[in-house]
Design an enzyme around this catalytic site. Structure first.
Site, PDB file in Angstrom:
ATOM      1  N   HIS A  53       1.030  -1.296   0.005  1.00 60.57           N
ATOM      2  CA  HIS A  53      -0.142   0.085   0.125  1.00 60.57           C
ATOM      3  C   HIS A  53       0.771   1.323   0.039  1.00 60.57           C
ATOM      4  CE1 HIS A  53      -2.814   2.831   2.315  1.00 60.57           C
ATOM      5  NE2 HIS A  53      -3.521   2.649   1.021  1.00 60.57           N
ATOM      6  N   HIS A  95      -0.685  10.258  -3.041  1.00 59.83           N
ATOM      7  CA  HIS A  95      -2.224   9.912  -2.495  1.00 59.83           C
ATOM      8  C   HIS A  95      -2.967  11.111  -2.294  1.00 59.83           C
ATOM      9  CE1 HIS A  95      -5.221   9.353   0.712  1.00 59.83           C
ATOM     10  NE2 HIS A  95      -5.286   8.062   0.200  1.00 59.83           N
TER      11      HIS A  95
END
Ligand code: G3P
Ligand code: CA
Length: 737
Positions: A53, A95
């Site tokens: 991730h 992100h």
């Protein structure tokens, strides 16, 4: 276990030089039926994907090449990129929509708040330091190498993985905020084409935005798409319809981890959709999700998930059971053949006086192990932990030994039953509420599975193979609440009918041996009980209570047989044993743990399943087992045996009854009924009057369990019925004689 792409590796180096499609030569993802039956609680393929991730973002600055490298070194299967787009239309890995959190944009461009990515050109972004923030935020993980890390473009990130992944690491990228970046999907596909990875088997494109995924579908029909879900996105939706709907365009789903329960697993896997929950960083959560059969997971802690998918580990928790004043049975299950090591001590840090026991977990018992620990001290809390010898992951538990014989110590026990069928599938809330009471032990009064009911573990019932039965137990152990209760205290598990099939009689039911062996595999059952399949046995809590655990299924005559002297529920030997135990018992309370009720007619007409024939329904019904129960009832009265409590579940409502079987105005024994914990909820009806029942309480249509406390000091026993949230609905104190 991980995909071996040795062949692909060789080809890959070729591919890079010859610009051949990235992994066209790599092995395709196979959809393979595993050996264990029909359960949808297992990965669709034999691969469980470790998805790094934002890279190995627990150890290095997210979305930097150094964090991607760490993930590959830790053997991630996929590296995940979140994508944003710059002012000049370049895709970068980041992100947030702003540069504020993960770069020094505020310092370098103080007057450009709120530092949205779309307001900066790639050149401006390339001047930023995307690593130093991590050193400030996590000083204990800080590294010199992180200082000056750049924000990578998508192309750079892809080439980096191709270069360092040895053909074993795939790409997983998310179109973040596609509504902010019109044309983002086209750009993504262009870069994938340019870097020769569009046809790769190890490529996933993900998004919370269905529109973005449907756009990608039109642009690149063969690419595997993952529909991400937050709780709000799934709330109120019928998961089966939703999974069917999205399977039009998606190859899988990425739900927030708390959304993953058996129902979602079934809905997704029945539509051949992979399940990749996010973000799973604690090994306990990883184990919980792996026990549910996920196909992969997003994690910041690549190494912790790799450790689990690569080596056998404790997959379905631990339990202790059949605890006496000097012994206990410890239970654990692993996900593959290995040796399980147990450490037991009164010291919760296991630094002193620790007993160590190791036992092999093999496929013959579905990798479950039961070990007996002897030589324990009475009235003592013991801590234990178990781990598979090949894995660092361990699970802790504790239990309390019974007080020494002839001592009079207070007791708090919880009892419940009926879990995982008739439309109800885990998780069930009652377990956590029971664990919160720190009970001295848990009596699981039967229907610990519903082998003959449709659930994700056995979508096409009835269970026919031992694998089906095992899958049912595993399904119920996916419930973190149940695992925490079993870890917290000792359990006495008894079976009833749905461990085999509805209303079965052991001797005449072909499935009995299979159901029985699976029951013994999945519960910490002592040799005394499992020997010769008796299952009935007496356990004591000092002199406060003797508990006679019955086996109401193993020896019974067929339900359809007319009642009479030759009809039995317990069998002669067990009946004699019960009377003997009652007669010899000098404990304050005699508790009879039975899996069927006395005066509530169950089963069906002409085939009653409990003791009662159901005079209140049809006085001419010749079935039931009242003849035998009368023998027990008369024995208790004639021998003046006091403070007898029959404890059960089975009827799916709660009831507390006093019995004056000889109608002398004084109660002869009592019956305490709770449940269900997780099965169809029913409303109470009338009682068969044969044994003089006096109903103190009856309530239905709610999930509940029972609490029974015995206090020798006050000569009182108190029963409470609590709902799944721990709220008391009824409490009654019996004065003990
Ligand atoms: O992409 C899966 C997961 O990462 C979604 O959440 O906010 O971390 O991108 P987020
Ligand atoms: Ca993401």
């Amino acid at each position: 276990m991980r995909k071996s792409l040795v062949a692909g590796l060789a080809c890959l180096s070729l591919a890079v030089t010859a610009a051949a499609p990235y992994a066209a030569l790599a092995k395709p993802i196979e959809i393979s039926p595993t050996e264990n039956g029909q359960s949808s609680l297992r990965p669709l393929t034999s691969d469980v994907a470790v998805i790094a991730h934002r890279g190995a973002s627990a150890y290095g600055p997210e979305h930097t090449l150094v964090a991607y490298k760490q993930a590959m070194t830790m053997q991630a299967d996929y590296v995940e990129f979140d994508l944003q787009m710059t002012k000049d239309g370049q895709l970068i890995a980041m992100h947030d929509e702003t540069l504020a959190r993960t770069t020094n944009a505020k310092e370098l461009y103080p007057d450009r708040a709120p530092w949205r990515v779309k307001d900066f050109t790639l050149d401006e972004i390339k001047r930023l330091d995307a690593g130093s923030w991590f050193n400030k935020a996590y000083p204990d993980k800080a590294k010199q190498a992180y200082i000056g890390q750049q924000v990578p473009t998508l192309e750079e990130a892809i080439e980096f993985v191709k270069q360092h992944g040895n053909g074993k690491v795939g790409l997983y990228m998310e179109t973040k905020a596609p509504n902010v970046y019109p044309g983002m999907e086209e750009k993504v596909i262009d870069v994938l084409k340019k870097t020769n990875v569009l046809d790769s088997e190890m490529l996933f494109l993900e998004s919370f935005s269905e529109d973005s995924l449907r756009k990608l579908k039109t642009l690149a029909p063969d690419v595997k798409l993952i529909q991400l879900y937050t709780g709000a996105m799934l709330a109120g939706k019928d998961v089966h319809q939703e999974m069917k709907r999205i399977s039009e365009y998606a190859a899988g789903v990425g739900p927030s981890k708390e959304l993953v329960v058996p129902k979602l697993m079934e809905a997704a896997h029945q539509n051949q959709l992979l399940i990749h929950p996010w973000t799973v960083n604690a090994q306990d959560d990883m184990v919980s999700l792996l026990s549910l059969g996920v196909d992969g997971a997003f994690t910041n802690n690549t190494d912790l998930l790799v450790d689990l998918v690569e080596k056998p580990f404790i997959s379905h928790g631990v339990a202790s059971g059949d605890v006496t004043d000097s012994s206990a049975i410890l239970w654990a299950r692993t996900n593959a053949a290995t040796n399980v090591q147990f450490e037991i001590s009164t010291d919760s840090t296991f630094k002193k006086e620790t007993i160590v026991k190791t036992s092999p977990a093999d496929v013959a018992h579905d990798f479950t192990v039961n070990v007996k620990i002897d030589g324990l001290k009475p009235d003592t809390t013991y801590y234990y932990r178990a781990h598979s010898v090949s894995s660092k992951y361990s699970v802790n538990g504790s239990f309390k030994t019974a007080p020494e014989e002839n001592s009079l110590k207070p007791l708090t026990m919880v009892w419940g039953g009926d879990t995982g069928g008739q439309g109800e599938i885990p998780p069930f809330k009652s377990y956590k509420s029971m664990a919160a009471l720190n009970p001295d032990f848990f009596l699981f009064s039967g229907d610990t599975i519903y082998a003959d009911n449709a659930t994700p573990a056995v979508p096409n019932p009835p269970s026919g193979t031992v694998q089906d039965f095992w899958a049912k137990y595993k399904e119920n152990r996916t419930d973190a609440g149940l695992r925490s209760l079993l870890q917290k205290t000792g359990t006495f598990a008894i079976w009833d009918d749905h461990e085999v099939t509805n209303d079965f009689s052991g001797p005449s039911q072909p499935l009995t041996p299979t159901g029985l062996s699976a029951f013994k595999d999945y519960w910490p059952i002592s040799g005394e009980r499992s020997e010769a399949d008796k299952l009935y046995h007496k356990y004591s809590w000092g002199n406060t209570m003797d508990m006679m655990i019955l086996n109401n299924r193993g020896y019974r005559s067929p339900n359809t047989q007319a009642d009479g002297a030759d009809k039995t529920m317990l069998g002669d030997e067990q009946l004699h044993w019960l009377k003997q135990q009652l007669l010899e018992s000098d404990s304050k309370v005699k508790l009879i743990a039975t899996s069927v009720p006395i005066s509530i007619p169950t089963g069906k007409a002409m085939a009653r399943d409990g003791w009662a024939n159901g005079d209140n329904v049809n006085p001419n019904d010749p079935t039931g087992y009242e003849n035998e129960f009368k023998e027990i009832s008369d024995f208790i009265i004639e021998k003046g045996i006091k403070n007898v409590f029959f404890v059960t579940t089975d009827v799916h409502f709660a009831e507390v009854i006093k019995y004056d079987a000889n109608h002398d105005g004084k109660a002869d024994y009592n019956e305490l009924i709770s449940g269900p914990i997780g099965a169809v909820k029913i409303n109470p009806g009338t009682l068969d009057p044969t044994f003089g029942p006096d109903k103190l309480y009856a309530e239905g249509n709610f999930f509940n369990y029972g609490v029974f406390r015995v206090d020798p000091a006050t000569q009182q026993a108190t029963v409470e019925i609590q709902d799944e949230n721990g709220k008391t609905h009824f409490s009654h104190t019996f004065e003990l004689e």
